[in-house]
Scaffold this active site. Structure first.
Site, PDB file in Angstrom:
ATOM      1  N   ASP A  20      45.427  -8.932 -36.243  1.00  0.00           N
ATOM      2  CA  ASP A  20      44.613  -9.474 -35.155  1.00  0.00           C
ATOM      3  C   ASP A  20      43.219  -9.813 -35.687  1.00  0.00           C
ATOM      4  O   ASP A  20      42.405 -10.419 -34.991  1.00  0.00           O
ATOM      5  CB  ASP A  20      44.555  -8.509 -33.952  1.00  0.00           C
ATOM      6  N   SER A  21      42.967  -9.477 -36.969  1.00  0.00           N
ATOM      7  CA  SER A  21      41.745  -9.925 -37.634  1.00  0.00           C
ATOM      8  C   SER A  21      41.721 -11.442 -37.762  1.00  0.00           C
ATOM      9  O   SER A  21      40.699 -12.018 -38.132  1.00  0.00           O
ATOM     10  CB  SER A  21      41.617  -9.269 -39.009  1.00  0.00           C
TER      11      SER A  21
ATOM     12  N   ASP B  26      50.678  -8.082 -35.905  1.00  0.00           N
ATOM     13  CA  ASP B  26      49.787  -7.158 -35.202  1.00  0.00           C
ATOM     14  C   ASP B  26      49.856  -7.446 -33.703  1.00  0.00           C
ATOM     15  O   ASP B  26      49.732  -8.615 -33.300  1.00  0.00           O
ATOM     16  CB  ASP B  26      48.352  -7.431 -35.688  1.00  0.00           C
TER      17      ASP B  26
ATOM     18  N   LYS C  50      52.707  -3.946 -35.643  1.00  0.00           N
ATOM     19  CA  LYS C  50      51.717  -2.874 -35.796  1.00  0.00           C
ATOM     20  C   LYS C  50      50.965  -2.741 -34.478  1.00  0.00           C
ATOM     21  O   LYS C  50      50.685  -3.748 -33.820  1.00  0.00           O
ATOM     22  CB  LYS C  50      50.744  -3.208 -36.931  1.00  0.00           C
TER      23      LYS C  50
ATOM     24  N   GLU D 263      47.692  -0.202 -32.499  1.00  0.00           N
ATOM     25  CA  GLU D 263      46.597   0.748 -32.728  1.00  0.00           C
ATOM     26  C   GLU D 263      46.576   1.822 -31.655  1.00  0.00           C
ATOM     27  O   GLU D 263      46.968   1.563 -30.515  1.00  0.00           O
ATOM     28  CB  GLU D 263      45.247   0.009 -32.662  1.00  0.00           C
TER      29      GLU D 263
ATOM     30  N   GLU E 100      42.537   3.760 -41.083  1.00  0.00           N
ATOM     31  CA  GLU E 100      41.312   2.983 -41.335  1.00  0.00           C
ATOM     32  C   GLU E 100      40.077   3.880 -41.239  1.00  0.00           C
ATOM     33  O   GLU E 100      39.917   4.647 -40.280  1.00  0.00           O
ATOM     34  CB  GLU E 100      41.210   1.833 -40.317  1.00  0.00           C
TER      35      GLU E 100
HETATM   36  O1  KIV Z   1      44.154  -6.888 -38.354  1.00  0.00           O
HETATM   37  C1  KIV Z   1      43.887  -6.444 -39.486  1.00  0.00           C
HETATM   38  O2  KIV Z   1      43.534  -7.196 -40.399  1.00  0.00           O
HETATM   39  C2  KIV Z   1      43.982  -5.012 -39.696  1.00  0.00           C
HETATM   40  C3  KIV Z   1      43.321  -4.464 -40.931  1.00  0.00           C
HETATM   41  C4  KIV Z   1      43.030  -3.040 -40.775  1.00  0.00           C
HETATM   42  C5  KIV Z   1      44.101  -4.701 -42.162  1.00  0.00           C
HETATM   43  O3  KIV Z   1      44.551  -4.327 -38.923  1.00  0.00           O
END
Ligand code: KIV
Length: 279
Positions: free
Chosen positions: A60-61, A99, A129, A131, A197
């Site tokens: 999501d970056s 993500d 992924k 969080e 992280e």
């Molecule tokens: O979205 C992202 O780039 C991440 C980083 C921690 C690698 O989750």
């Protein structure tokens, strides 16, 4: 003949097949570390795969690094799906993780399942992924039951930056045990890996020793089973103050800057296109 050892480790590259979850678990058992980078488009995905990066994360970056937002909070599922599709279409060996963006999974396990299913069906992701902490354990259980591999992201979780009070190292002092317990709970819920992280190095090590699934560190010391960086950070595209955990392996910003400058100069002087570029 190429006699170099395989950058993919014994199992995957020997057969030139897609890296799969059991390969990552096997690498942990064998003490073999692996690397993950973000990728958001075809060329970065192809280049990183050719370089031996085993796992690509369409993070999501992308919010900051593709769409120009201030934080990861703004990016949507609809914006990420085409990027995940580009990366999974362009690769043959790397495991591609999508993500789940902010707001697309926190409300319930059902919401989470539907979002993850979109990434698997519409974009060809191999895993997702998410969080958080114990509040998203039901989501991890639901995905695992449904056959969707899930990586849990703990420690500093950027989607919660406002609640956490900004970019801060997590897991200091007595909070370390909480993070170890959260990692164990994610393993029990079925997560195939834990991304950690911004925690002290000894906490990254303690979590890595406490679970039998791979840990992926970003600012979590060198004892994790794997490491991840955002590719624009790793390749030196980003300017300004960098987080301490970033190492720049190239100065791509200067390379691109100089190439664009030379192009503009040659256009202005009439040197480009030359006869060899003219029909
Ligand atoms: O979205 C992202 O780039 C991440 C980083 C921690 C690698 O989750």
């Amino acid at each position: 003949m190429n006699n170099q050892p395989s950058p993919y480790g014994s199992a995957p590259l020997a057969r030139q097949t897609r890296v799969r979850i059991p390969h990552l678990k096997q690498m942990k058992r064998e003490g073999q570390k692996w690397a993950m980078l973000t990728a958001y488009d075809m060329y970065s995905a192809i280049i990183f795969e050719e370089a031996g990066i085993q796992v690509l994360l369409v993070g999501d970056s992308a919010s900051n690094n593709v769409y120009g937002n201030e934080s990861t909070l703004a990016v949507t599922v609809d914006e990420l799906i085409p990027l995940v599709r580009a990366v999974s279409r362009s690769t043959r060996q790397a495991l591609v993780i999508a993500d789940l963006p902010f707001g697309s999974y926190q409300a319930s396990s059902e919401q989470c399942f539907h979002t993850a299913a979109r990434f698997m069906k519409e974009a060809g992701a191999h895993a997702v992924k998410l969080e958080g902490g114990t509040e998203v354990l039901p989501q991890v259980e639901m995905l695992t039951r449904s056959g969707i591999p899930v990586m849990a992201h703990i420690g500093f979780t950027p989607q919660q930056e406002h609640q956490l009070g900004g970019y801060r190292v997590q897991g200091r002092d007595e909070d370390a045990q909480r993070l170890i317990d959260v990692a164990k709970a994610f393993e029990a819920a079925g997560a195939f890996a834990i991304l950690i992280e911004m925690v002290p190095g000894d906490v990254g090590r303690a979590i890595t020793e406490a679970v039998s699934i791979p840990t992926v560190g970003i600012g979590a010391g060198n004892q994790c089973d794997a490491q991840v960086l955002v590719w624009q950070d790793m390749a030196g595209l980003r300017t300004g103050r960098l987080p301490r955990f970033v190492k720049q392996y190239a100065d791509l910003r200067s390379v691109l800057h100089n190439a664009a400058k030379d192009f503009a100069l040659e256009v202005s002087t009439g040197a480009f296109p030359g006869p060899e570029h003219t029909f």
